[in-house]
Design a protein around this motif. Sequence first.
Motif, PDB file in Angstrom:
ATOM      1  N   GLU B 115       0.961  -0.950  -0.298  1.00  0.00           N
ATOM      2  CA  GLU B 115      -0.084   0.066  -0.534  1.00  0.00           C
ATOM      3  C   GLU B 115       0.758   0.908   0.164  1.00  0.00           C
ATOM      4  O   GLU B 115       2.169   0.899   0.267  1.00  0.00           O
ATOM      5  N   GLU B 116       0.652   1.855   0.336  1.00  0.00           N
ATOM      6  CA  GLU B 116       0.677   3.734  -0.631  1.00  0.00           C
ATOM      7  C   GLU B 116       1.908   4.401   1.051  1.00  0.00           C
ATOM      8  O   GLU B 116       2.803   3.894   0.456  1.00  0.00           O
ATOM      9  N   GLU B 126       8.839  11.222  -7.492  1.00  0.00           N
ATOM     10  CA  GLU B 126       7.303  11.178  -6.736  1.00  0.00           C
ATOM     11  C   GLU B 126       6.688  12.907  -7.902  1.00  0.00           C
ATOM     12  O   GLU B 126       5.491  12.708  -8.371  1.00  0.00           O
ATOM     13  N   HIS B 265       3.683   9.958   1.911  1.00  0.00           N
ATOM     14  CA  HIS B 265       4.121  10.755   0.805  1.00  0.00           C
ATOM     15  C   HIS B 265       3.493  12.323   0.035  1.00  0.00           C
ATOM     16  O   HIS B 265       2.158  12.041   0.446  1.00  0.00           O
ATOM     17  N   LEU B 269       2.243  10.021  -5.256  1.00  0.00           N
ATOM     18  CA  LEU B 269       2.063   8.780  -5.290  1.00  0.00           C
ATOM     19  C   LEU B 269       0.795   7.661  -5.684  1.00  0.00           C
ATOM     20  O   LEU B 269       1.289   7.422  -6.187  1.00  0.00           O
ATOM     21  N   GLY B 270       0.031   8.128  -5.082  1.00  0.00           N
ATOM     22  CA  GLY B 270      -1.331   7.319  -4.882  1.00  0.00           C
ATOM     23  C   GLY B 270      -1.385   7.140  -6.222  1.00  0.00           C
ATOM     24  O   GLY B 270      -2.045   6.145  -6.972  1.00  0.00           O
ATOM     25  N   LEU B 273       0.290   5.278  -8.373  1.00  0.00           N
ATOM     26  CA  LEU B 273       0.739   3.218  -7.355  1.00  0.00           C
ATOM     27  C   LEU B 273      -0.592   3.031  -8.397  1.00  0.00           C
ATOM     28  O   LEU B 273      -1.044   1.692  -8.500  1.00  0.00           O
TER      29      LEU B 273
END
Lengths: 330, 288
Positions: B115-116, B126, B265, B269-270, B273
């Motif tokens: 997960e993040e 990022e 983050h 980043l979410g 990903l």
Amino acid sequence: MAVHQETGGHLTAVQSPEDAEGQARFDAIIAEDSRIEPRDWMPEAYRKSLTRQMSQHAHSEIIGMQPEANWITRAPSLKRKSILIAKVQDEAGHGLYLYSATETLGTDRDTLNDQLLAGRAKYSSIFNYPARTWADMGAIGWLVDGAAIANQVPLCRASYGPYGRAMVRICKEESFHQRQGFEILLELANGTEAQRKMAQDAINRFYAPALMMFGPSDNDSPNSKQSMAWNVKRFSNDDLRQRFVGMIAEQVKVLGLTLPDPELRYDEETGQWIHMELDWDEFNRVIKGGGPCNAQRMARRREAHEEGAWVREAAAAYARKQQEQKEQVA
Amino acid sequence: MSTSTGTDHSLDSFGDATASATRVTPGNALRPEDIALQDTAPATEAIAQYALRLGDDALIYAQRNAHWVSRGPELEEDIALGNITLDQLGHARSFLTYAGKKWGKTEDDLAYWREEEEFTSLHLVEQPNGDFAETTVRGLFLAIYQHLLYTRLLESSDRTLAAISAKALKEVDYHLEHAELWTLRLGQGTEESARRMRRALEKLWPYVEELFQDEPLYEELEGVAPRPSSLREEWDARLADILERAGLAVPEVPYAMCFGRRGEHSEHLGYILAEMQVLARKHPGATW
């Protein structure tokens, strides 16, 4: 250079003595199946035809990067991601050597690129179909690169030296591309039900467009005859197509999947593979710009070119300044 | 090409499979596949955590840069940026493979199924690609950093980290050359390019400080890894030298509070990903 007129594939023109001598030497080179090199005299029609064919080929490599680049960020494993990046990068490399090879015929890369962006030059129609699923990375590698190899292996012997030599290198890398495509499909075919379905669906969508990559039937291909007389093309479109069909008809069995062709069979009598009638209306529509992705592919290429303009200008300005400094020192 | 009725239908019929695969694994250098086969796992949890950090930085940076492929300002840059992406992805795979051995996980387990908040990447990697100037500045900051770091890691008491770094260093050498050359070209090129470079420096400078933050983790990495803070002085000097030659300057903007190493983050980043993991997560348990 004297003006030539093409009539029925034969050249009739008022030739200067230099041209007549050049033509005789050219004809002799072709007759003994040797190579024409950039500095050799060549008929204007030969130069024009090769410039068209080679630049189309280069444009196809460049536009062909797009459907695959579409899956780089979503590749389902890091190894696959890595192989896919390498493959798309190879294609950029192929585009580069093909543009360089074309430049030896006297048209520079910027001009060729302008022709592409202005919509005056063609590229392979197959890239106007979308790459919707991961399995398309497999189908493109196996079928599209496979068809390209079948087309290009004979081009390694093309009478124009720089083209033939570029093809040798390109074919080597293409065989790796086809293999990675087949491997993707093999993995999917042996995977979950959903993966298997994805693989079959991709083959169903890419089969006919891949067969159309060989071009129209021999009877409807006006350039083929002249191209064969010049030892550029070695086999007819239909012949290459049926050979390719035979090859994939066997390979698909390894996948345990099927080709979407009810008429597919090997004809013992003629020694030819028979396949279904292809939809040439669709082919023509895609060529004329009406495929699912023509607009998207061209827009993306133009955008990259326009957005890169300031970068290229800066690089040129920097190079000029460096040169000036050097001259001042000297 | 095999003929229509050829009998060899194995993969061999596709010819020389290494014709281009050499670019994925140059020469006899250490490959992630080799690391996966080795018996040695990281000796301590701290070493595994450290390898994870290096792997995450390279992975997210590669994921970002990959977007340039087929969008470069010229064909040569498509190839160059693709090459850098491929190298970074290779480094990521090696570091992640090594880290994962401590926990019985593969590189793909770590890339696709964390997960993040479990990622440890720096905010710098990022950041969005932006224009070519931003990509160049981000690449420059990172190349100088990785060059210094991997050089120091050649001395690491952890032999696998040293070996991965040795391979990576050769490639980062080229990344640095590429970033430096473009910094000079854009800095000295046109007014427009210089303006874009100044803006890019201002935009990315906030994320520089995080590169050099020491975490408690380093207490347990004596002899294994240099403290990030120990790289700062030389990084500043090298950057200042390049920027000076490019007619640019270090911008005066405050640093941002960044804690990527502990899973806090950027908002970016979410999305990164979501895109990277979507297909793998749609098919749990599948192999590719």
